[in-house]
Design a protein around this motif. Structure first.
Motif, PDB file in Angstrom:
ATOM      1  N   GLY A  83       0.833  -1.198   0.000  1.00  0.00           N
ATOM      2  CA  GLY A  83       0.000   0.000   0.000  1.00  0.00           C
ATOM      3  C   GLY A  83       0.864   1.242   0.000  1.00  0.00           C
ATOM      4  N   THR A  84       0.508   2.197  -0.851  1.00  0.00           N
ATOM      5  CA  THR A  84       1.220   3.469  -0.891  1.00  0.00           C
ATOM      6  C   THR A  84       0.270   4.562  -0.405  1.00  0.00           C
ATOM      7  OG1 THR A  84       0.641   3.788  -3.216  1.00  0.00           O
ATOM      8  CG2 THR A  84       2.742   2.723  -2.753  1.00  0.00           C
ATOM      9  N   GLU A  85       0.755   5.799  -0.322  1.00  0.00           N
ATOM     10  CA  GLU A  85      -0.046   6.854   0.294  1.00  0.00           C
ATOM     11  C   GLU A  85      -1.436   6.950  -0.326  1.00  0.00           C
ATOM     12  OE1 GLU A  85       1.300  11.013  -1.755  1.00  0.00           O
ATOM     13  OE2 GLU A  85       2.494  10.300  -0.067  1.00  0.00           O
ATOM     14  N   ASN A  86      -2.401   7.123   0.573  1.00  0.00           N
ATOM     15  CA  ASN A  86      -3.832   7.241   0.263  1.00  0.00           C
ATOM     16  C   ASN A  86      -4.498   5.945  -0.165  1.00  0.00           C
ATOM     17  OD1 ASN A  86      -3.933  10.030   0.922  1.00  0.00           O
ATOM     18  ND2 ASN A  86      -2.969  10.462  -1.052  1.00  0.00           N
ATOM     19  N   ASP A  87      -3.768   4.823  -0.227  1.00  0.00           N
ATOM     20  CA  ASP A  87      -4.399   3.532  -0.501  1.00  0.00           C
ATOM     21  C   ASP A  87      -5.181   3.077   0.720  1.00  0.00           C
ATOM     22  OD1 ASP A  87      -3.443   3.187  -3.080  1.00  0.00           O
ATOM     23  OD2 ASP A  87      -1.811   1.837  -2.502  1.00  0.00           O
ATOM     24  N   GLN A  88      -6.254   2.351   0.470  1.00  0.00           N
ATOM     25  CA  GLN A  88      -6.997   1.699   1.557  1.00  0.00           C
ATOM     26  C   GLN A  88      -6.605   0.230   1.546  1.00  0.00           C
ATOM     27  OE1 GLN A  88     -11.188   2.570   2.428  1.00  0.00           O
ATOM     28  NE2 GLN A  88     -11.517   0.375   2.240  1.00  0.00           N
ATOM     29  N   VAL A  89      -6.102  -0.253   2.674  1.00  0.00           N
ATOM     30  CA  VAL A  89      -5.613  -1.624   2.793  1.00  0.00           C
ATOM     31  C   VAL A  89      -6.517  -2.386   3.751  1.00  0.00           C
ATOM     32  CG1 VAL A  89      -3.662  -3.077   3.476  1.00  0.00           C
ATOM     33  CG2 VAL A  89      -3.241  -0.846   2.414  1.00  0.00           C
ATOM     34  N   GLU A  90      -6.881  -3.592   3.334  1.00  0.00           N
ATOM     35  CA  GLU A  90      -7.744  -4.432   4.166  1.00  0.00           C
ATOM     36  C   GLU A  90      -7.395  -5.893   3.918  1.00  0.00           C
ATOM     37  OE1 GLU A  90     -12.534  -4.996   4.958  1.00  0.00           O
ATOM     38  OE2 GLU A  90     -11.864  -3.883   3.201  1.00  0.00           O
ATOM     39  N   ILE A  91      -7.522  -6.686   4.961  1.00  0.00           N
ATOM     40  CA  ILE A  91      -7.424  -8.136   4.826  1.00  0.00           C
ATOM     41  C   ILE A  91      -8.748  -8.686   5.326  1.00  0.00           C
ATOM     42  CG2 ILE A  91      -6.247 -10.242   5.545  1.00  0.00           C
ATOM     43  CD1 ILE A  91      -3.743  -8.438   5.995  1.00  0.00           C
ATOM     44  N   LYS A  92      -9.447  -9.355   4.435  1.00  0.00           N
ATOM     45  CA  LYS A  92     -10.782  -9.843   4.766  1.00  0.00           C
ATOM     46  C   LYS A  92     -10.879 -11.306   4.348  1.00  0.00           C
ATOM     47  CE  LYS A  92     -15.508  -8.222   4.354  1.00  0.00           C
ATOM     48  NZ  LYS A  92     -16.365  -7.219   3.716  1.00  0.00           N
ATOM     49  N   ASN A  93     -11.238 -12.160   5.318  1.00  0.00           N
ATOM     50  CA  ASN A  93     -11.350 -13.593   5.069  1.00  0.00           C
ATOM     51  C   ASN A  93     -10.103 -14.152   4.389  1.00  0.00           C
ATOM     52  OD1 ASN A  93     -13.986 -13.593   6.150  1.00  0.00           O
ATOM     53  ND2 ASN A  93     -14.799 -12.949   4.168  1.00  0.00           N
ATOM     54  N   GLY A  94      -8.935 -13.680   4.828  1.00  0.00           N
ATOM     55  CA  GLY A  94      -7.680 -14.186   4.307  1.00  0.00           C
ATOM     56  C   GLY A  94      -7.259 -13.625   2.963  1.00  0.00           C
ATOM     57  N   THR A  95      -7.936 -12.584   2.454  1.00  0.00           N
ATOM     58  CA  THR A  95      -7.618 -11.999   1.153  1.00  0.00           C
ATOM     59  C   THR A  95      -7.176 -10.556   1.329  1.00  0.00           C
ATOM     60  OG1 THR A  95      -9.241 -13.419   0.062  1.00  0.00           O
ATOM     61  CG2 THR A  95      -8.553 -11.454  -1.131  1.00  0.00           C
TER      62      THR A  95
END
Length: 177
Positions: A83-95
């Motif tokens: 993830g770089t600036e202003n990215d939204q990062v999420e880990i959901k159900n292992g993805t």
């Protein structure tokens, strides 16, 4: 004989000075410490890092970077930028999900062990990093590491030179994004 020794001394002195300049400004060698980047890098492998590249651009998605561990500055970590600036990062159900898009992570050792994380927004001037061995990595998901300020990044890994059987040159980002 004396003249020859002086020439050798000059040559060795110049070589040492050039090596110090290269190490200070252009590239540096690091030893991978631990299992967090398996299968891309294994414990005790040696890599070269381009210290100059980020004078011209910011770390990008998929770059494998080195930076000091925030709670132990003398310890250097190696991780992948996801993830770089202003990215939204999420880990959901292992993805891994970046800006609402699932990321195909064919480089990781194994899937996540059911962890969910985020979503979080990467602040300006920072990156979000993960180890390729997601279940055995201290990375941006951990409060001790968190977001990595770009000015703390020491460089981008571009060459593995040890062990000789695993020599590899990394020419481009290893993630499709």
């Amino acid at each position: 004989m004396i003249k020859e020794l002086k020439e050798w001394g000059k040559s060795i002195g110049i070589a040492i000075i050039l090596a110090l300049i290269v190490r200070a400004f252009f590239m540096e060698s690091f030893i991978v410490d631990g299992r967090s980047m398996e299968p891309t890098f294994y414990n005790q492998e040696r890599v070269l890092v381009n210290k100059f590249i980020y004078n011209f651009r910011e770390p990008g998605f998929g770059d494998i970077i080195v930076f000091p561990y925030p709670v132990e500055e003398e310890r250097i970590l190696i991780k992948r930028v996801v993830g770089t600036e202003n990215d939204q990062v999420e880990i959901k159900n292992g993805t891994l999900i970046i800006n609402g898009q699932k990321v195909d992570e064919n480089y990781i050792l194994q899937g996540y062990s059911g962890q969910n994380f985020g979503p979080v927004k990467v602040p300006e001037g920072s990156v979000f990093v993960l180890g390729d061995n997601r279940n055995n990595s201290i990375d941006s998901r951990n409060n001790e590491v968190g977001f990595i300020p770009v000015d703390e990044v020491r460089g981008k890994t571009f060459f593995r030179y040890w062990p000789i059987s695993n020599i590899n040159y990394f020419t481009i980002n290893t993630l499709e994004g």
